[in-house]
Design an enzyme around this catalytic site. Structure first.
Site, PDB file in Angstrom:
ATOM      1  CG  ASN A   6      55.327  44.240  43.916  1.00  0.00           C
ATOM      2  OD1 ASN A   6      56.268  43.473  43.728  1.00  0.00           O
ATOM      3  ND2 ASN A   6      54.285  43.924  44.680  1.00  0.00           N
ATOM      4  CE  LYS A   8      51.873  42.209  42.680  1.00  0.00           C
ATOM      5  NZ  LYS A   8      50.434  41.989  42.806  1.00  0.00           N
ATOM      6  CG  HIS A  92      52.368  42.671  48.484  1.00  0.00           C
ATOM      7  ND1 HIS A  92      51.465  41.725  48.071  1.00  0.00           N
ATOM      8  CD2 HIS A  92      52.280  43.704  47.600  1.00  0.00           C
ATOM      9  CE1 HIS A  92      50.860  42.171  46.974  1.00  0.00           C
ATOM     10  NE2 HIS A  92      51.338  43.367  46.672  1.00  0.00           N
ATOM     11  CD  GLU A  94      50.528  39.413  45.377  1.00  0.00           C
ATOM     12  OE1 GLU A  94      51.747  39.476  45.155  1.00  0.00           O
ATOM     13  OE2 GLU A  94      49.676  39.973  44.647  1.00  0.00           O
ATOM     14  CD  GLU A 164      49.579  47.267  47.353  1.00  0.00           C
ATOM     15  OE1 GLU A 164      49.782  47.619  46.189  1.00  0.00           O
ATOM     16  OE2 GLU A 164      50.076  46.250  47.848  1.00  0.00           O
ATOM     17  N   GLY A 170      45.415  43.110  41.377  1.00  0.00           N
ATOM     18  CA  GLY A 170      45.465  42.189  40.242  1.00  0.00           C
ATOM     19  C   GLY A 170      44.094  41.789  39.725  1.00  0.00           C
ATOM     20  CB  SER A 209      43.519  47.387  39.594  1.00  0.00           C
ATOM     21  OG  SER A 209      43.486  45.984  39.799  1.00  0.00           O
TER      22      SER A 209
HETATM   23  P1  PGA Z   1      48.304  45.426  40.801  1.00  0.00           P
HETATM   24  O1  PGA Z   1      49.229  45.047  42.065  1.00  0.00           O
HETATM   25  O2  PGA Z   1      48.689  46.809  40.390  1.00  0.00           O
HETATM   26  O3  PGA Z   1      48.652  44.388  39.761  1.00  0.00           O
HETATM   27  O4  PGA Z   1      46.902  45.331  41.255  1.00  0.00           O
HETATM   28  C1  PGA Z   1      49.485  45.988  43.064  1.00  0.00           C
HETATM   29  C2  PGA Z   1      50.332  45.349  44.133  1.00  0.00           C
HETATM   30  O5  PGA Z   1      50.149  44.178  44.447  1.00  0.00           O
HETATM   31  O6  PGA Z   1      51.221  46.015  44.718  1.00  0.00           O
END
Ligand code: PGA
Length: 247
Positions: A6, A8, A92, A94, A164, A170, A209
């Site tokens: 992803n 983003k 997601h 976010e 997640e 992140g 992560s």
């Molecule tokens: P990350 O993001 O691996 O940077 O923690 C995962 C995601 O948001 O799908």
């Protein structure tokens, strides 16, 4: 197993196509592991062209629930299909946290994606506060059940779920393999409850992560069927190491 990157709101057109070319060259025919990248909307078509004829599939990061209309700034499922998308990330954290998406929105988007032959990667996960209040399981259970409401069992075999935990995205903090497995097993039960035996076949990805140094341990859990990778998917070597761990 599926490993999906992803990207983003990272990568301009030049960077996205270059990254896609590197991933495709190195991940081609990834021994039983499906690999996908989800670039920003503006690069979907160009990345799709780069991936054509390779084993790496194209995904989008969001979709609108309606097929067309006066929804300035939005992108529909038929548009995603027309540029060659196979997957679309839905709900997601976010999107839920920063853009106010509700369980009902996630449900509508999931149904729309399925109706158009896209594979929705439906994201669920609790916040730190919810985990500390001992509500993680009830929150994730509700998110899964609401996302799948009205889904036709026949169409839902194309579904992917991504667990997640919001506190792991992140942040460099990862759920322990045991914490992740516990939640994945619960999600598996809910999928079976809603979709019958088919529920056992659905891939449940872990995200938050995931890095080369923790991927193998996570993927070794019986109910973890791959990963949704944010930060590490922008680094070809890291992404390939994660794909290697999934093998
Ligand atoms: P990350 O993001 O691996 O940077 O923690 C995962 C995601 O948001 O799908």
């Amino acid at each position: 197993m599926l490993v999906a990157g992803n990207w983003k709101m990272h990568t301009d057109l030049a960077r996205a196509t270059a990254l896609a070319a590197e991933v495709a060259a190195a991940a081609g025919g990834a021994g039983g592991v499906d690999v996908a990248v989800c670039p920003p909307f503006v690069s979907l078509e160009a990345v799709g062209n780069v991936l054509e004829g390779t084993a790496v599939r194209l995904g989008a990061q969001n979709v609108h629930e309606n097929d067309e209309g006066a929804y300035t700034g939005e992108v529909s499922a038929p548009m995603l299909v027309s540029v060659g998308c196979h997957y679309v990330i839905v709900g997601h954290s976010e999107r839920r946290q920063l853009f106010g998406e509700t369980d009902e929105d996630v449900n509508q988007k999931t149904l729309t994606a399925l109706r158009h032959g896209l594979v929705p990667i439906v994201c669920v996960g609790e916040t730190l506060e919810e985990r500390e209040d001992d509500r993680a399981k009830s929150v994730v259970s509700r998110q899964v059940m609401e996302a799948l409401e009205w889904a036709e069992v026949d169409a839902a075999d194309r579904l992917v779920v991504a667990y997640e935990p919001v506190w792991a995205i992140g942040t460099g903090k990862t759920a322990t393999p045991a914490q992740a497995q516990e939640m994945h097993a619960m999600i598996r039960d809910r999928l079976e409850q809603t979709l019958g035996p088919l529920g056992r076949e659905i891939d449940i990805l872990y995200g938050g992560s995931v890095k080369p140094n923790n991927a193998a341990e996570l993927f070794a859990q019986p109910d973890i069927d791959g990963g949704l990778i944010g930060g590490a998917s922008l680094d070809v070597e890291a992404l390939l190491a994660i794909v290697g761990a999934a093998r």
